[in-house]
Design a protein around this motif. Structure first.
Motif, PDB file in Angstrom:
ATOM      1  N   GLY A   1       0.806  -1.204   0.000  1.00 26.06           N
ATOM      2  CA  GLY A   1       0.000   0.000   0.000  1.00 26.06           C
ATOM      3  C   GLY A   1       0.846   1.264   0.000  1.00 26.06           C
ATOM      4  O   GLY A   1       1.909   1.323  -0.635  1.00 26.06           O
ATOM      5  N   PRO A   2       0.406   2.301   0.707  1.00 18.52           N
ATOM      6  CA  PRO A   2       1.174   3.554   0.736  1.00 18.52           C
ATOM      7  C   PRO A   2       2.595   3.387   1.269  1.00 18.52           C
ATOM      8  O   PRO A   2       3.454   4.239   1.023  1.00 18.52           O
ATOM      9  N   SER A   3       2.862   2.308   2.023  1.00 14.96           N
ATOM     10  CA  SER A   3       4.207   2.061   2.539  1.00 14.96           C
ATOM     11  C   SER A   3       5.150   1.490   1.489  1.00 14.96           C
ATOM     12  O   SER A   3       6.348   1.324   1.753  1.00 14.96           O
ATOM     13  N   SER A   4       4.632   1.168   0.308  1.00 13.00           N
ATOM     14  CA  SER A   4       5.478   0.601  -0.726  1.00 13.00           C
ATOM     15  C   SER A   4       6.591   1.565  -1.129  1.00 13.00           C
ATOM     16  O   SER A   4       6.395   2.779  -1.191  1.00 13.00           O
ATOM     17  N   ARG A   5       7.733   1.012  -1.442  1.00 11.47           N
ATOM     18  CA  ARG A   5       8.835   1.821  -1.950  1.00 11.47           C
ATOM     19  C   ARG A   5       8.488   2.435  -3.297  1.00 11.47           C
ATOM     20  O   ARG A   5       9.131   3.399  -3.727  1.00 11.47           O
ATOM     21  N   TYR A   6       7.459   1.883  -3.940  1.00 14.14           N
ATOM     22  CA  TYR A   6       7.094   2.363  -5.269  1.00 14.14           C
ATOM     23  C   TYR A   6       5.723   3.036  -5.290  1.00 14.14           C
ATOM     24  O   TYR A   6       5.178   3.289  -6.363  1.00 14.14           O
ATOM     25  N   ALA A   7       5.186   3.321  -4.114  1.00  9.35           N
ATOM     26  CA  ALA A   7       3.857   3.954  -4.063  1.00  9.35           C
ATOM     27  C   ALA A   7       3.845   5.274  -4.812  1.00  9.35           C
ATOM     28  O   ALA A   7       2.863   5.627  -5.469  1.00  9.35           O
ATOM     29  N   ALA A   8       4.952   6.030  -4.718  1.00 11.65           N
ATOM     30  CA  ALA A   8       5.021   7.332  -5.377  1.00 11.65           C
ATOM     31  C   ALA A   8       5.341   7.227  -6.864  1.00 11.65           C
ATOM     32  O   ALA A   8       5.337   8.234  -7.573  1.00 11.65           O
ATOM     33  N   TYR A   9       5.631   6.021  -7.352  1.00 13.14           N
ATOM     34  CA  TYR A   9       5.956   5.853  -8.768  1.00 13.14           C
ATOM     35  C   TYR A   9       4.703   5.899  -9.635  1.00 13.14           C
ATOM     36  O   TYR A   9       4.776   6.255 -10.817  1.00 13.14           O
ATOM     37  N   PHE A  10       3.572   5.512  -9.052  1.00 11.58           N
ATOM     38  CA  PHE A  10       2.338   5.404  -9.821  1.00 11.58           C
ATOM     39  C   PHE A  10       1.366   6.514  -9.438  1.00 11.58           C
ATOM     40  O   PHE A  10       1.344   6.976  -8.309  1.00 11.58           O
ATOM     41  N   ASP A  11       0.552   6.890 -10.416  1.00 12.88           N
ATOM     42  CA  ASP A  11      -0.383   8.004 -10.216  1.00 12.88           C
ATOM     43  C   ASP A  11      -1.650   7.475  -9.552  1.00 12.88           C
ATOM     44  O   ASP A  11      -2.698   7.305 -10.173  1.00 12.88           O
ATOM     45  N   VAL A  12      -1.531   7.223  -8.242  1.00 16.39           N
ATOM     46  CA  VAL A  12      -2.611   6.613  -7.455  1.00 16.39           C
ATOM     47  C   VAL A  12      -3.191   7.654  -6.506  1.00 16.39           C
ATOM     48  O   VAL A  12      -2.466   8.435  -5.896  1.00 16.39           O
ATOM     49  N   GLU A  13      -4.500   7.641  -6.370  1.00 10.68           N
ATOM     50  CA  GLU A  13      -5.189   8.501  -5.405  1.00 10.68           C
ATOM     51  C   GLU A  13      -5.451   7.666  -4.153  1.00 10.68           C
ATOM     52  O   GLU A  13      -6.366   6.853  -4.109  1.00 10.68           O
ATOM     53  N   TRP A  14      -4.602   7.864  -3.127  1.00 11.34           N
ATOM     54  CA  TRP A  14      -4.728   7.077  -1.900  1.00 11.34           C
ATOM     55  C   TRP A  14      -5.784   7.632  -0.949  1.00 11.34           C
ATOM     56  O   TRP A  14      -6.153   6.973   0.017  1.00 11.34           O
ATOM     57  N   ASN A  15      -6.248   8.841  -1.201  1.00 14.24           N
ATOM     58  CA  ASN A  15      -7.222   9.453  -0.303  1.00 14.24           C
ATOM     59  C   ASN A  15      -8.431   9.942  -1.101  1.00 14.24           C
ATOM     60  O   ASN A  15      -8.710  11.133  -1.162  1.00 14.24           O
ATOM     61  N   PRO A  16      -9.171   9.014  -1.724  1.00 12.79           N
ATOM     62  CA  PRO A  16     -10.306   9.406  -2.563  1.00 12.79           C
ATOM     63  C   PRO A  16     -11.514   9.801  -1.718  1.00 12.79           C
ATOM     64  O   PRO A  16     -11.557   9.545  -0.508  1.00 12.79           O
ATOM     65  N   PRO A  17     -12.509  10.426  -2.336  1.00  8.77           N
ATOM     66  CA  PRO A  17     -13.718  10.803  -1.598  1.00  8.77           C
ATOM     67  C   PRO A  17     -14.449   9.605  -0.981  1.00  8.77           C
ATOM     68  O   PRO A  17     -15.043   9.726   0.090  1.00  8.77           O
ATOM     69  N   ASP A  18     -14.407   8.469  -1.646  1.00 10.57           N
ATOM     70  CA  ASP A  18     -15.066   7.270  -1.143  1.00 10.57           C
ATOM     71  C   ASP A  18     -14.219   6.689  -0.010  1.00 10.57           C
ATOM     72  O   ASP A  18     -13.131   6.143  -0.228  1.00 10.57           O
ATOM     73  N   ALA A  19     -14.723   6.781   1.229  1.00 11.28           N
ATOM     74  CA  ALA A  19     -13.960   6.340   2.394  1.00 11.28           C
ATOM     75  C   ALA A  19     -13.596   4.861   2.329  1.00 11.28           C
ATOM     76  O   ALA A  19     -12.598   4.438   2.910  1.00 11.28           O
ATOM     77  N   ARG A  20     -14.379   4.061   1.609  1.00  9.22           N
ATOM     78  CA  ARG A  20     -14.091   2.629   1.516  1.00  9.22           C
ATOM     79  C   ARG A  20     -12.748   2.365   0.833  1.00  9.22           C
ATOM     80  O   ARG A  20     -12.157   1.297   1.023  1.00  9.22           O
ATOM     81  N   LEU A  21     -12.302   3.319   0.039  1.00  2.00           N
ATOM     82  CA  LEU A  21     -11.093   3.104  -0.759  1.00  2.00           C
ATOM     83  C   LEU A  21      -9.905   3.910  -0.254  1.00  2.00           C
ATOM     84  O   LEU A  21      -8.914   4.056  -0.973  1.00  2.00           O
ATOM     85  N   ARG A  22      -9.991   4.444   0.967  1.00  4.50           N
ATOM     86  CA  ARG A  22      -8.842   5.152   1.526  1.00  4.50           C
ATOM     87  C   ARG A  22      -7.682   4.171   1.696  1.00  4.50           C
ATOM     88  O   ARG A  22      -7.844   3.092   2.276  1.00  4.50           O
ATOM     89  N   ASN A  23      -6.526   4.534   1.192  1.00  2.00           N
ATOM     90  CA  ASN A  23      -5.317   3.703   1.271  1.00  2.00           C
ATOM     91  C   ASN A  23      -5.526   2.307   0.667  1.00  2.00           C
ATOM     92  O   ASN A  23      -4.861   1.347   1.058  1.00  2.00           O
ATOM     93  N   THR A  24      -6.444   2.239  -0.283  1.00  4.78           N
ATOM     94  CA  THR A  24      -6.800   0.948  -0.885  1.00  4.78           C
ATOM     95  C   THR A  24      -6.918   1.103  -2.396  1.00  4.78           C
ATOM     96  O   THR A  24      -7.529   2.055  -2.878  1.00  4.78           O
ATOM     97  N   LEU A  25      -6.362   0.161  -3.122  1.00  5.09           N
ATOM     98  CA  LEU A  25      -6.455   0.163  -4.573  1.00  5.09           C
ATOM     99  C   LEU A  25      -7.625  -0.703  -5.027  1.00  5.09           C
ATOM    100  O   LEU A  25      -7.748  -1.855  -4.599  1.00  5.09           O
ATOM    101  N   LEU A  26      -8.465  -0.155  -5.882  1.00  4.15           N
ATOM    102  CA  LEU A  26      -9.512  -0.957  -6.498  1.00  4.15           C
ATOM    103  C   LEU A  26      -8.873  -1.817  -7.582  1.00  4.15           C
ATOM    104  O   LEU A  26      -8.144  -1.320  -8.444  1.00  4.15           O
ATOM    105  N   VAL A  27      -9.127  -3.121  -7.536  1.00  9.35           N
ATOM    106  CA  VAL A  27      -8.589  -4.045  -8.539  1.00  9.35           C
ATOM    107  C   VAL A  27      -9.774  -4.700  -9.249  1.00  9.35           C
ATOM    108  O   VAL A  27     -10.292  -5.737  -8.815  1.00  9.35           O
ATOM    109  N   PRO A  28     -10.242  -4.100 -10.337  1.00  5.09           N
ATOM    110  CA  PRO A  28     -11.467  -4.578 -11.001  1.00  5.09           C
ATOM    111  C   PRO A  28     -11.186  -5.677 -12.015  1.00  5.09           C
ATOM    112  O   PRO A  28     -11.185  -5.470 -13.223  1.00  5.09           O
TER     113      PRO A  28
END
Length: 881
Positions: A111-138
């Motif tokens: 997650g956000p602790s990854s050494r590569y978290a900043a490499y990808f354009d990820v929104e770790w704090n989205p409006p949907d609280a269910r997805l805070r610090n969580t990646l949706l994998v559809p």
């Protein structure tokens, strides 16, 4: 190291079917043809089975499937032996997700602790609280609960770790949650060592921690603990058995497995949720391609190290940069790339709209040539046929004939469907901006989203290049933003004008702040995908007035180019971008160059085309099912047949399925309409088995094949001699009747091309012309043109560009120009409506000239076109050799 720009390039598509070894084998042929530089599709390690290479998973090594390090070395040796340079297509905007991407695997695991978290354009704090610090994998084929309860999601222990398996997808387990599994196993086995490891895993820093101390501790300790667990399981089989039994317990109990999955740094979801809830920037709407933050210096360094070392070492002469519009700040990126490779030939895949110009502040050599492609094709469009073709299209299909309005409508369609998660993300971001300004904080998320959708749909170009960090807004950017704002206001009077005014103020940097600056840069990254998906991948398949105009960077609403506009473009190119790429076919083209060259003729014969279409529709009515396919798709099918004839049923079926899904009118990729698609399939199969229809099409093609080939020779000679670096797409040195990818990635018969090239040495121009069906005249023009470019490299690199005067009754049917007063190209246009040349002449400068295509000598002065084109359809004159 300073290098000369390529004299010419030849694009090859590398994959498991055409490897480094195969490419090495064709280098002697390309050198003999006259090519200076081979131009390779991306060949860093991509997803297993990739056919194109744009789905990179590892920037540090070459693809194993293409031949790996040894294959690459052999290829480079072959290039050096043949005297060829090399240009590589690179992909800085995105990477492919999945288990093969170790960086992405680390992000899923930590997650956000990854050494590569900043490499990808990820929104770790989205409006949907269910997805805070969580990646949706559809990735699921159905709703999560149904898939879980069906036992399709499994916990596994391959080697020394744990992972989740869903069919071909593997995902890591957060090491902190391993404690849940080990505690159960410890209770069963009674192992104190295992209980200790369970507690240790559970004590790891949480994945939401991003401070350096906790991140370092988490990564250090988890690896030590994994090794300890592996050792324990190897030394004590009873412990290993207990762990495996615990895994089996999880797999047999959906509630337990659900609890474990709910503790991960990702949320498994039905694939359809990506349209509205995905938390990372993608490449267009492709969920498996995640955006990179290449603006970060470390990310740039790590993703470019291998390519830059090849540039520094002379392995590469240059690069083609894929999709720079997806980057945070393209100009900053190009500055960084240029500083790292000061002598390299760099071109960007920048899609310019017809009135748009490449930014002169970019330190590159130019574009990949779509602007050239569309302008040159326009020379062969007969403007007088526009009204008749528009009438036919409207009457036959009952579709609107206004392109701009349809483009806006389809951009809105994709914004509200496949790009829904992207518009949600920037809407939430702009709402945060509004919250900081009391006069605007009461705008609802709905109002903001509607306004942003309208503004994006009305954007006249792919994107602007405002640099919010530097406070730079160019006059072009101001014009495009203002134009889009004004159109959006007019289209949506129900939305408050003040909201659009505030959007304008933020985008033009009249209102500034950290949130505002970030919004501006992200909005600019977003408008390009909306244009690409709404226009290139939707409108171009449902606006079928004359489909040869439906090309990347083109405007199908414009019917042709004037000779004067072409000359103006060439003069500007020579002045500002003399080493830009010039192309007539690419891997992304909607149709091969010779398909377009043939279809252009329909603009010169609208009456005959109209008669044929109505006749064919009557003949084929019996092949339709309940009114399907619709007339618009039927009309596209007829143009496709005419352009690519002879067209095998298998190729026709594949193309029509893709075209119908891209059009999104009756079916689509995300919601296939099986009934419609089956009716379309039956129609295509039955029509192509109808002997009477096939005979009629073949008869109609007799009007098109020869003049279409003349068009092809003309556009080819223009490309070879106009300002810029001409590019030959693989295989198109003979007649290229390919359709859109993957049709244009079919294997090329290089042995045939080698043989024909060898045979030409013993043939005269008359014998070459007699072998028109084999494509020998096109190969001849390319060989003679490329060899001339090599002999007179300076003339073509920097020599003057001057239009050659044409006079007489058919003067509008000629394009003629000189390069450096040493080379003259003269080609016909609008050949089907031309008739005889009559008294048409060109004024050639005084002196002795030699026609490189016929070996004839031509004296300077007034020369009749009848004489000049008596032996060959186009002329290439050289003086002073």
């Amino acid at each position: 190291m300073k290098r000369n720009p390529p004299v010419s390039t030849y694009r090859v598509q590398l994959n498991g079917d055409f490897t480094f070894f195969d490419a090495a084998a064709v280098t002697p042929y390309l050198a003999e043809l006259g090519i200076s530089t081979i131009y390779c599709s991306p060949y860093l390690q991509a997803v297993k089975g990739s056919k194109h290479g744009y789905d990179v998973v590892d920037h540090t090594r070459v693809s194993d499937e293409i031949g790996g390090t040894s294959g690459h070395a052999q290829f480079c040796t072959a290039l050096a032996h043949s005297g060829l340079g090399q240009v590589l297509d690179i992909v800085p905007n995105h990477m492919a997700v999945g288990g093969q991407n170790s960086w992405w695997w680390d992000v899923l695991e930590n997650g956000p602790s990854s050494r590569y978290a900043a490499y990808f354009d990820v929104e770790w704090n989205p409006p949907d609280a269910r997805l805070r610090n969580t990646l949706l994998v559809p990735i699921l084929g159905d709703h999560y609960g149904r898939v879980l309860e069906a036992g399709e999601i499994r916990l596994e222990r391959p080697g020394d770790g744990f992972q989740v398996r869903y069919h071909e997808h593997a995902l890591p387990i957060d090491p902190r949650t391993v404690s849940v599994i080990l505690n159960k196993a410890a209770e069963r086995s009674g192992s104190a060592r295992l209980a200790f490891l369970a507690d240790a895993f559970g004590s790891l820093p949480v994945s939401a921690a991003t401070d350096w101390r906790n991140v370092r501790r988490r990564h250090r300790d988890k690896e030590v603990l994994k090794e300890a667990l592996a050792t324990l399981c190897m030394e004590e089989p009873d412990v290993a058995s207990a762990v495996d039994q615990a895994i089996a317990d999880f797999n047999s109990d959906p509630d337990q497995l659900d609890g474990l999955l709910g503790s991960q740094n990702y949320r498994l979801a039905y694939w359809r949720t990506a349209g509205q809830e995905l938390g990372y920037r993608r490449f267009f709407d492709i969920n498996t391609l995640v955006g990179l933050r290449t603006e970060d210096e470390q990310v740039f360094a790590d993703t470019h190290h291998q390519v830059l070392s090849w540039l520094a070492g002379g392995v590469l002469d240059g690069v083609r940069v894929d999709h720079p519009d997806g980057l945070h700040d393209p100009e900053e990126y190009f500055q960084r790339l240029r500083a790292a490779a000061p002598g390299a030939w760099i071109v960007g895949e920048k899609i310019l709209q017809p009135e748009e110009r490449l930014r002169e502040s970019w330190p590159i050599c130019g574009t990949t040539g779509y602007d050239f492609l569309n302008l040159v094709h326009g020379l062969f469009i007969g403007a007088e046929g526009e009204e008749r073709l528009a009438h036919l299209y409207a009457e036959f299909t009952a579709q609107p004939t206004g392109f701009a309005a349809l483009a806006r409508e389809k951009k809105l369609l994709v914004l509200r469907s496949t790009l829904g998660s992207d518009i949600n993300r920037i809407s939430a971001q702009f709402q945060e901006v509004c919250e900081q300004h009391r006069r605007h904080r009461d705008y609802t998320r709905h109002d903001i989203r509607e306004a942003l959708e309208e503004l994006t749909a009305d954007f006249p170009v792919y994107r602007t290049y405002v640099r919010s960090g530097e406070g730079i807004v160019t006059a072009e950017d101001r014009r495009y933003i203002t134009q889009a704002i004004d159109r959006a206001k007019a289209e949506r009077p129900d939305l408050e004008p003040a909201l659009f005014d505030f959007l304008s103020a933020v985008l033009l940097l009249e209102v500034r702040g950290p949130l505002e600056s970030d919004f501006v840069m992200r909005f600019q990254q977003f408008t390009g995908p909306a244009m690409a998906k709404g226009v290139e991948d939707t409108v171009f398949y449902c606006y079928n007035r004359l489909v040869s105009l439906n090309e990347v960077g083109g405007d199908p609403g414009r019917f042709g180019s004037t000779v004067e506009s072409f000359h103006d473009h060439c003069r500007a190119t020579l002045e500002k971008w003399p080493h830009t790429m010039s192309t007539t076919s690419t891997h992304d083209s909607k149709r091969g160059e010779d398909v377009r060259a043939r279809l252009a003729l329909l603009s010169e014969m609208p009456e005959l085309w109209e008669q044929a279409v109505w006749r064919w529709a009557d003949q084929n009515e019996r092949h339709r099912t309940d009114g399907m396919p619709d007339r618009n798709m039927e009309y596209l099918f007829y143009q496709t047949l005419v352009g690519a004839w002879p067209l095998a049923t298998e190729r026709a079926l594949a193309y029509m399925e893709k075209a119908s899904r891209e059009a999104k009118m009756h079916t689509s990729w995300i919601a296939p309409n099986r009934r419609y698609e089956e009716a379309l399939r039956r129609f295509v199969e039955r029509v192509l088995c109808d002997d009477d229809f096939q005979a009629d099409v073949a008869s109609f093609l007799e009007l098109l094949i020869e003049p279409g080939r003349i068009n092809s020779l003309a556009q080819t000679l223009i490309k070879l001699t106009a300002p810029g670096v001409p590019d030959i797409y693989q295989g198109s040195e003979l007649w290229d009747l390919s359709l859109v990818d993957p049709d244009n990635r079919r294997l090329v018969d290089f042995e045939l091309r080698r043989r024909l090239l060898r045979e030409m040495d013993a043939l005269g121009v008359e014998q070459i012309s007699q072998r028109m069906d084999e494509g020998l005249p096109k190969l001849w023009v390319i060989r003679q043109g490329l060899r001339l470019r090599k002999r007179l490299a300076e003339v073509f690199a920097s020599g003057s560009y001057r239009p050659i005067p044409v006079a007489g009754e058919k003067c509008a049917h000629v394009v003629a120009f000189s390069r450096g007063d040493r080379v003259i190209s003269i080609v016909p246009r609008l050949v089907r409506s031309r008739g005889s040349w009559g008294n048409t002449t060109v004024r050639i400068p005084e002196g002795e000239w030699r026609n490189e295509l016929t070996a004839e000598n031509v004296k300077g002065g007034t020369v009749r076109l009848t004489q000049l084109f008596s032996s060959f359809p186009v002329a290439l004159l050289v003086n002073g050799e």
